[in-house]
Scaffold this motif. Structure first.
Motif, PDB file in Angstrom:
ATOM      1  N   VAL A  33      32.068 -27.961 -36.519  1.00 56.27           N
ATOM      2  CA  VAL A  33      30.812 -28.521 -36.027  1.00 56.27           C
ATOM      3  C   VAL A  33      29.820 -28.442 -37.176  1.00 56.27           C
ATOM      4  N   ASP A  34      29.307 -29.586 -37.567  1.00 54.32           N
ATOM      5  CA  ASP A  34      28.379 -29.678 -38.707  1.00 54.32           C
ATOM      6  C   ASP A  34      28.952 -29.025 -39.962  1.00 54.32           C
ATOM      7  N   GLY A  35      30.265 -29.205 -40.166  1.00 58.25           N
ATOM      8  CA  GLY A  35      30.918 -28.710 -41.369  1.00 58.25           C
ATOM      9  C   GLY A  35      31.322 -27.253 -41.345  1.00 58.25           C
ATOM     10  N   THR A  36      31.029 -26.544 -40.256  1.00 51.05           N
ATOM     11  CA  THR A  36      31.372 -25.131 -40.134  1.00 51.05           C
ATOM     12  C   THR A  36      32.573 -24.968 -39.212  1.00 51.05           C
ATOM     13  N   LEU A  37      33.590 -24.249 -39.672  1.00 50.10           N
ATOM     14  CA  LEU A  37      34.761 -23.970 -38.842  1.00 50.10           C
ATOM     15  C   LEU A  37      34.335 -23.054 -37.697  1.00 50.10           C
ATOM     16  N   VAL A  38      34.508 -23.530 -36.446  1.00 51.70           N
ATOM     17  CA  VAL A  38      34.078 -22.739 -35.298  1.00 51.70           C
ATOM     18  C   VAL A  38      35.242 -22.303 -34.409  1.00 51.70           C
ATOM     19  N   ALA A  39      36.388 -22.996 -34.485  1.00 51.88           N
ATOM     20  CA  ALA A  39      37.542 -22.615 -33.671  1.00 51.88           C
ATOM     21  C   ALA A  39      38.815 -22.911 -34.451  1.00 51.88           C
ATOM     22  N   LEU A  40      39.758 -21.999 -34.341  1.00 49.42           N
ATOM     23  CA  LEU A  40      41.023 -22.104 -35.071  1.00 49.42           C
ATOM     24  C   LEU A  40      42.138 -21.579 -34.178  1.00 49.42           C
ATOM     25  N   SER A  41      43.215 -22.353 -34.082  1.00 52.10           N
ATOM     26  CA  SER A  41      44.405 -21.900 -33.365  1.00 52.10           C
ATOM     27  C   SER A  41      45.616 -22.387 -34.117  1.00 52.10           C
ATOM     28  N   SER A  42      46.532 -21.481 -34.411  1.00 52.26           N
ATOM     29  CA  SER A  42      47.752 -21.870 -35.120  1.00 52.26           C
ATOM     30  C   SER A  42      48.962 -21.846 -34.197  1.00 52.26           C
ATOM     31  N   THR A  43      48.719 -21.670 -32.898  1.00 54.01           N
ATOM     32  CA  THR A  43      49.790 -21.658 -31.913  1.00 54.01           C
ATOM     33  C   THR A  43      49.406 -22.555 -30.741  1.00 54.01           C
ATOM     34  N   ALA A  44      50.274 -22.642 -29.761  1.00 50.77           N
ATOM     35  CA  ALA A  44      50.020 -23.500 -28.599  1.00 50.77           C
ATOM     36  C   ALA A  44      49.133 -22.782 -27.582  1.00 50.77           C
ATOM     37  N   HIS A  45      47.901 -22.536 -27.960  1.00 51.65           N
ATOM     38  CA  HIS A  45      46.953 -21.848 -27.089  1.00 51.65           C
ATOM     39  C   HIS A  45      45.589 -22.511 -27.191  1.00 51.65           C
ATOM     40  N   ASP A  46      44.685 -22.092 -26.303  1.00 53.52           N
ATOM     41  CA  ASP A  46      43.309 -22.566 -26.361  1.00 53.52           C
ATOM     42  C   ASP A  46      42.525 -21.738 -27.371  1.00 53.52           C
ATOM     43  N   ALA A  47      41.556 -22.386 -27.994  1.00 57.83           N
ATOM     44  CA  ALA A  47      40.592 -21.688 -28.846  1.00 57.83           C
ATOM     45  C   ALA A  47      39.220 -22.167 -28.398  1.00 57.83           C
ATOM     46  N   ALA A  48      38.268 -21.262 -28.298  1.00 61.72           N
ATOM     47  CA  ALA A  48      36.938 -21.618 -27.818  1.00 61.72           C
ATOM     48  C   ALA A  48      35.869 -20.985 -28.695  1.00 61.72           C
ATOM     49  N   ALA A  49      34.712 -21.644 -28.726  1.00 59.38           N
ATOM     50  CA  ALA A  49      33.585 -21.129 -29.505  1.00 59.38           C
ATOM     51  C   ALA A  49      32.291 -21.582 -28.860  1.00 59.38           C
ATOM     52  N   SER A  50      31.282 -20.753 -28.957  1.00 56.03           N
ATOM     53  CA  SER A  50      29.943 -21.107 -28.509  1.00 56.03           C
ATOM     54  C   SER A  50      29.092 -21.354 -29.753  1.00 56.03           C
ATOM     55  N   VAL A  51      28.400 -22.500 -29.774  1.00 54.65           N
ATOM     56  CA  VAL A  51      27.629 -22.903 -30.948  1.00 54.65           C
ATOM     57  C   VAL A  51      26.231 -23.301 -30.500  1.00 54.65           C
ATOM     58  N   ARG A  52      25.233 -22.796 -31.177  1.00 50.89           N
ATOM     59  CA  ARG A  52      23.844 -23.183 -30.905  1.00 50.89           C
ATOM     60  C   ARG A  52      23.575 -24.517 -31.589  1.00 50.89           C
ATOM     61  N   LEU A  53      23.175 -25.528 -30.804  1.00 47.40           N
ATOM     62  CA  LEU A  53      22.845 -26.842 -31.345  1.00 47.40           C
ATOM     63  C   LEU A  53      21.400 -27.185 -31.045  1.00 47.40           C
ATOM     64  N   GLU A  54      20.733 -27.733 -32.022  1.00 47.22           N
ATOM     65  CA  GLU A  54      19.381 -28.250 -31.839  1.00 47.22           C
ATOM     66  C   GLU A  54      19.493 -29.704 -31.377  1.00 47.22           C
ATOM     67  N   VAL A  55      18.396 -30.271 -30.908  1.00 46.84           N
ATOM     68  CA  VAL A  55      18.379 -31.663 -30.465  1.00 46.84           C
ATOM     69  C   VAL A  55      18.743 -32.571 -31.640  1.00 46.84           C
ATOM     70  N   GLY A  56      19.612 -33.540 -31.373  1.00 49.20           N
ATOM     71  CA  GLY A  56      20.004 -34.495 -32.403  1.00 49.20           C
ATOM     72  C   GLY A  56      21.508 -34.665 -32.459  1.00 49.20           C
ATOM     73  N   PHE A  57      21.954 -35.386 -33.479  1.00 50.45           N
ATOM     74  CA  PHE A  57      23.376 -35.663 -33.657  1.00 50.45           C
ATOM     75  C   PHE A  57      24.026 -34.584 -34.518  1.00 50.45           C
ATOM     76  N   HIS A  58      25.258 -34.237 -34.152  1.00 45.79           N
ATOM     77  CA  HIS A  58      26.010 -33.198 -34.861  1.00 45.79           C
ATOM     78  C   HIS A  58      27.420 -33.697 -35.143  1.00 45.79           C
ATOM     79  N   ALA A  59      27.887 -33.454 -36.350  1.00 46.47           N
ATOM     80  CA  ALA A  59      29.222 -33.905 -36.767  1.00 46.47           C
ATOM     81  C   ALA A  59      30.301 -33.026 -36.148  1.00 46.47           C
ATOM     82  N   LEU A  60      31.324 -33.679 -35.581  1.00 56.40           N
ATOM     83  CA  LEU A  60      32.505 -32.986 -35.069  1.00 56.40           C
ATOM     84  C   LEU A  60      33.710 -33.438 -35.886  1.00 56.40           C
TER      85      LEU A  60
END
Length: 90
Positions: A33-60
């Protein structure tokens, strides 16, 4: 046999808040998100992250890699934030 694919796009945050991103896959996946690695999974599982976003567009950006010997490919990205519980792009 193996392969890798990259998905890129933008998310518009209409409110400044914490947003929860979840990636599910069969294979390895990285979520940026916005060039920062926020979630990583190297297996068949879920990965989750909470990210603070300001108003506007953000790169995924999602990087997905898979060997076909491990079964069929599968990838799911979802996010939740103010105004919706969960959204999965088509």
């Amino acid at each position: 046999m193996s392969f890798a694919i990259v998905f890129a796009g933008q998310l518009e945050a209409t409110q400044a808040s914490d947003y929860t991103f979840t990636v599910s896959s069969r294979g390895s996946v990285k979520l940026y998100v916005d060039g920062t690695l926020v979630a990583l999974s190297s297996t068949a599982h879920d990965a989750a992250a909470s990210v603070r976003l300001e108003v506007g567009f953000h790169a995924l950006r999602v990087e997905y890699g898979k060997t076909l010997e491990d079964g069929p490919p599968a990838l799911r990205l979802a996010w939740a934030g103010p105004g919706w519980r969960s959204f999965t792009p088509p």
